[in-house]
Design an enzyme around this catalytic site. Structure first.
Site, PDB file in Angstrom:
ATOM      1  CD  GLU A  83      -2.871  -1.138  -0.123  1.00 16.15           C
ATOM      2  OE1 GLU A  83      -3.006  -0.085  -0.766  1.00 16.15           O
ATOM      3  OE2 GLU A  83      -3.375  -2.223  -0.483  1.00 16.15           O
ATOM      4  CG  ASP A 139       2.470 -10.597   3.720  1.00 15.42           C
ATOM      5  OD1 ASP A 139       1.862 -10.075   2.765  1.00 15.42           O
ATOM      6  OD2 ASP A 139       2.480 -10.114   4.870  1.00 15.42           O
TER       7      ASP A 139
END
Ligand code: ZN
Length: 401
Positions: free
Chosen positions: A214, A274
């Site tokens: 982000e 991740d």
């Protein structure tokens, strides 16, 4: 809950802004023009105050923790782990650089941007860089309520001087970011509570990389596939790629005739888990850093006093603020049932429903944050709801059909 895929809504968020604000398209175009005009000298930060082609940029960060339940009031340790994850990956100090395929190793970049909790607030007072607020909102959405104290969130600190990161519970989302050029009061990154940092964050979003992704958007990066089939992310050294990648693939994948390079599904701007992403490229680094050139949309952060010693010896902002006055009454008009969403201040208090002539119809004791009132037998017409709790007042009308 574990999402089937990385639920980043940044491109939907930008699409919504474009639909709501005619001038936003122009803002985005200006930012893109600036990036492209800087592309020849993207490693040069032309600040006269903190110059240096390869200087490490330190960004002051304020974390807004919004919690409805106590377990969402995440620990300082979890917050710290989120900052560490950002610095680990933006500085390419991640242990899993060994997983970057050989063909991409020479274009993997240390972005040389670091993220530091603010030490001085916008007025110059001491701060921990963390604001905690209880909220009656149980499930934040892409609607930016989290960014406004009046709507159950927490107001942004001056986004010219701070990166605002809001952390709150979003049931089905991981996060979303504004893009450079967004309205200052909405500028920043929103991350769901369970995907921030490396503590109390369940797999597969347990390495703090939702924030890495982000913040990449916040620094002008697009998704690696360019938002459309074989689209362009406006970065030269990332191969054109058919679409997003989910889960944790291995081996060579190819799409869009990207040939010897293949898909760069291990890039932070893809949708992989991740554990399976591990690089930004030099091209992405240059794109992000170009925003800090003089005249660029992130230049002002280089002049921020957010990491200075506090210079005002006034008492600091309270780290924990009282509950926000959030009052929602819906639907309106209503037929059979009215729902009230109130803050904790209302627990144990009473509200009154009156006819428009001031005749008391019903008193309702508030015993939970969401209260449903049966109005099926009310005579159709206009009604008032009034109440007072620790200075929070309700004075609302509704229509019974
Ligand atoms: Zn994204």
């Amino acid at each position: 809950m574990v999402q089937a895929q990385r639920a980043c809504l940044t491109s939907d968020y930008i699409a919504r802004q474009l639909a709501e604000d005619a001038s936003f398209k122009y803002q985005l175009a200006e930012v893109e023009k600036f990036i492209q005009s800087s592309s020849g000298n993207t490693n040069i930060i032309m600040s006269s105050t903190r110059a240096g082609a390869e200087m490490t940029i330190k960004i002051p960060v304020v974390i807004h923790v919004l919690y409805n339940t106590q377990d969402q009031n995440i620990t300082d340790a979890q917050i710290k782990s989120g900052l560490e994850a950002l610095n680990r990956d933006f500085r390419r100090n991640n242990a899993d650089t060994t997983n970057t395929p050989a063909r991409f190793k020479n274009i993997a970049a240390d972005v040389q941007i670091e993220f530091v909790l603010a030490t001085a607030d916008p007025k110059g007072r001491f701060t921990t860089g963390v604001i905690r607020k209880q909220t009656s909102i149980t499930d934040f959405k892409m609607d930016d309520k989290i960014k406004f104290s009046s709507q159950g969130g927490s107001d942004a600190w001056d986004s010219k001087s701070y990166l605002n990161i809001w952390i709150g519970n979003m049931r089905n989302l991981l996060g979303y970011s504004s893009s450079p050029g967004s309205a200052p009061e909405k500028d920043g990154v929103v991350i769901t509570t369970k995907a921030f940092g490396t503590i109390n964050a369940p797999a597969p979003y347990h390495l703090g990389r939702t924030a890495v992704h982000e913040v990449g958007h916040w620094l002008g990066l697009r998704h690696i596939w360019g938002e459309t089939y074989c689209g362009d992310d406006l970065v030269d050294d990332t191969p054109i790629q058919g679409g997003y990648t989910t889960g944790c693939p291995t081996g060579f994948k190819t799409s869009c005739s990207n040939g010897d390079m293949g898909d760069m599904y291990m890039n932070y701007m893809d949708f992989t888990d991740d554990a399976c992403m591990n690089l930004f490229t030099v091209g992405q680094k240059n794109r992000m850093r170009s925003l800090f050139n003089d005249g660029g949309p992130r230049f002002s952060l280089l002049l921020s006093k957010g990491l200075n010693e506090p210079w005002l010896s006034e008492s600091p902002l309270p780290e924990i603020s009282p509950v926000n006055p959030v009052i929602q009454i819906f639907p309106n008009p209503a037929v059979n049932e009215l729902t009230l969403v109130l803050s904790n201040a209302w627990l144990g208090k009473e509200i009154s429903i009156q006819s428009i002539n001031g005749i008391l119809i019903q008193k309702v004791k508030i015993t939970s944050l969401t209260t449903k009132i049966n109005i099926a037998l009310f005579t159709p017409g206009l009604y008032m709801i009034t109440g007072d709790a620790l200075g929070e007042k309700i004075h609302s009308k509704f229509i019974k059909l």
